[in-house]
Scaffold this motif. Structure first.
Motif, PDB file in Angstrom:
ATOM      1  N   GLY A 137      40.688 -11.666  21.152  1.00 44.52           N
ATOM      2  CA  GLY A 137      39.880 -12.856  21.430  1.00 44.52           C
ATOM      3  C   GLY A 137      39.027 -12.714  22.678  1.00 44.52           C
ATOM      4  O   GLY A 137      38.869 -11.615  23.211  1.00 44.52           O
ATOM      5  N   SER A 197      40.695 -17.457  20.464  1.00 48.95           N
ATOM      6  CA  SER A 197      41.294 -16.430  19.629  1.00 48.95           C
ATOM      7  C   SER A 197      40.383 -16.103  18.447  1.00 48.95           C
ATOM      8  O   SER A 197      39.604 -16.947  18.000  1.00 48.95           O
ATOM      9  N   VAL A 198      40.493 -14.864  17.948  1.00 50.83           N
ATOM     10  CA  VAL A 198      39.708 -14.455  16.772  1.00 50.83           C
ATOM     11  C   VAL A 198      40.048 -15.342  15.585  1.00 50.83           C
ATOM     12  O   VAL A 198      39.191 -15.710  14.789  1.00 50.83           O
TER      13      VAL A 198
END
Lengths: 269, 240
Positions: A110, A124-125
């Motif tokens: 992230g 975050s991704v």
């Protein structure tokens, strides 16, 4: 005849009195309105309300019968709710706020985002919509990229952000204007009236983050600078009544100026 | 013979007090406070991210006070930088202010308080605490109450408020020797609860005299709170 005259006179006097009374009532109503608008300044430790019926809200606390201020700002009482609107200070994040942040670090899963708050924020991704190449996160959001994002949760370790909502995106081009977060409601105005005025008068698209970061993008730099000037005006004079109208007048006036100069140039030619 | 103050003040009279809020544009909160020639300016930054990370406390915010006298504040040039004295004053100041702040609201972060003495003429730590209390409120930090500070002294047999440097160095001659006869007691009181959050003692004093000093301090602190409140309420425009 005389009696009748007297009667009419007395009637007239009565009417006058009634009129006067009505006027007095009107004045009183106006006074009440003004009093409502005039919000009192309070300092920490000051008693802002007495009685068990009042509910302490933001910036206040209960101590026995009394409600006490814990912040410095303007006191606002709506029915039973007692609240303090801060006048200064840093941004204190709240869950659900839309903010503008800058990427300051990239980790394996992230991004670390600076949202001008007491703690750093993490995106975050998993909280991003669409496909992201995990091998190179900088492709998606690079260093120093500005993004519009929303606060998902606030934990001890920091702030968690999300991008899974409409309107949350990377900001490309344009300029960033930073103001004090306590001035954000003023810049937005009632139901977005102020921001819409600036948008329509300058033709810029504007995004206001709750953390006091404002993104302005127009067709040319002049429009952007004009919008910035308008925002500065709002921040400097937040307590004037009818500020929206004044900002509109200011923008119209400012727009006229360069045109006059152009005309002069034409004349010179 | 009763002690007569060199500037003709009453025992329970302070020097001219000046207070201002919002003097430093770039700080989150700022204030100035002066007792006569003793003048302190304070800038507050934060709450902000704390570095180095090992100092971070996941339970509460750190309050970092930095007290220093400017090199031109005293008659003889003071070497810039921390000294034994300034470290001690920074420590007691942070302890005096810590009690009223809601530090648990901002875990892992820091509030920096920079106190600079522009002009020194005794009771500078009191001016510093008063200004810092105002600046913290101005920075929008949640506080239970304000803090006001005053120095009470015992000169000869008299209990007086707000000493000057001249009074602090008061001495009497006895058997051909000069004996220091002044005792300086700086106090800090909390505005609502009236609790004492700072008390230092420099010299000798009897228990009865100390009690008298505390009651005078409480009386004086109410006046100072009034001035601080007025100064805070005057600020309407935030320049940032």
């Amino acid at each position: 005849m005389e009696k009748e005259e007297k009667k009419t006179k007395t009637k007239k006097i009565e009417k006058k009195e009634i009129k006067e009374e009505k006027e007095v009532e009107k004045k009183e109503v106006k006074k009440v309105e003004i009093e409502r608008k005039k919000r009192e300044m309070v300092v920490p430790g000051e008693v802002v309300a007495k009685g068990a019926e009042f509910l302490p809200s933001d910036g206040t606390r209960r101590e026995g019968e009394e409600v006490i201020a814990t912040r410095f700002g303007l006191l606002e009482k709506t029915d039973r709710l007692v609240k303090i609107i801060p006048l200064s200070g840093v941004y204190i994040p709240r869950v659900g706020n839309t903010v503008i942040g800058q990427v300051i670090d990239i980790t394996f899963n992230g991004w670390i985002i600076d949202v001008v708050a007491p703690n750093i924020a993490f995106l975050s991704v998993a909280e991003c919509a669409g496909y992201i190449n995990k091998k190179d996160l900088a492709e998606h959001f690079g260093f120093r990229d500005n993004i519009v994002t929303k606060i998902k949760s606030i934990k001890l370790k920091g702030i968690d952000l999300t991008m899974k909502e409409r309107g949350l995106r990377k900001l490309e081009g344009g300029i960033i204007v930073r103001i004090n977060p306590t001035r954000v409601p003023r810049v937005i105005g009632r139901a977005g009236s102020m921001v819409n005025t600036i948008k329509s008068e300058t033709g810029c698209s504007i995004t206001v983050g709750q953390n006091g970061v404002i993104w302005v993008k127009g067709k040319n730099p002049e429009d952007e600078l004009l919008a910035k000037k308008a925002i500065d005006l709002i921040v400097q004079k937040p307590f004037i009544e009818g500020l929206t109208e004044k900002v509109k007048e200011f923008l119209i006036e400012q727009k006229k100026k360069p045109k006059i100069k152009e005309k002069e140039k034409e004349k010179e030619k | 013979m009763a002690y007569k103050r060199p500037d003709g003040r009453n025992y329970d009279e302070t020097r001219k007090i000046e207070a201002k809020v919002g003097i430093i544009k770039r700080a989150d909160g700022s204030a100035m406070f002066s007792f006569g020639n003793s003048k302190a300016i304070v800038a507050v930054y934060g709450p902000r991210q704390l570095h180095p990370q090992h100092l971070q406390n996941p339970e509460k915010c750190l309050l970092r006070c930095y007290y220093d006298m400017m090199s031109f504040s005293v008659a003889e040039r003071k070497r810039p930088g921390p000294t034994r004295r300034s470290t001690e004053v920074s420590y007691v100041t942070s302890n005096a202010l810590k009690k009223v702040l809601k530090l648990e609201d901002f875990p892992n972060s820091v509030i920096d308080v920079y106190i600079l003495i522009v002009e020194a003429d005794a009771s500078t730590r009191c001016a510093g605490i008063n200004a810092a209390s105002m600046a913290l409120a101005h920075a929008g930090i949640p506080m239970k109450e304000l803090v006001s500070s005053i120095s009470i002294g015992k000169i000869g047999d008299a209990i007086v408020a707000d000493l000057t440097k001249e009074e602090e160095d008061y001495s009497i001659k006895k058997d051909g020797k000069e004996i220091k006869a002044a005792t300086d007691i700086p106090f800090a009181f909390q505005s609502r609860s009236g609790k004492i959050s700072l008390m230092q003692l420099d010299g000798k004093v009897s228990i009865d005299d100390l009690k008298r000093a505390i009651s005078l301090g409480k009386k004086m602190s109410k006046k100072i709170i009034e001035i601080q409140t007025q100064a805070l309420k005057k600020v309407k425009e935030d320049k940032k």
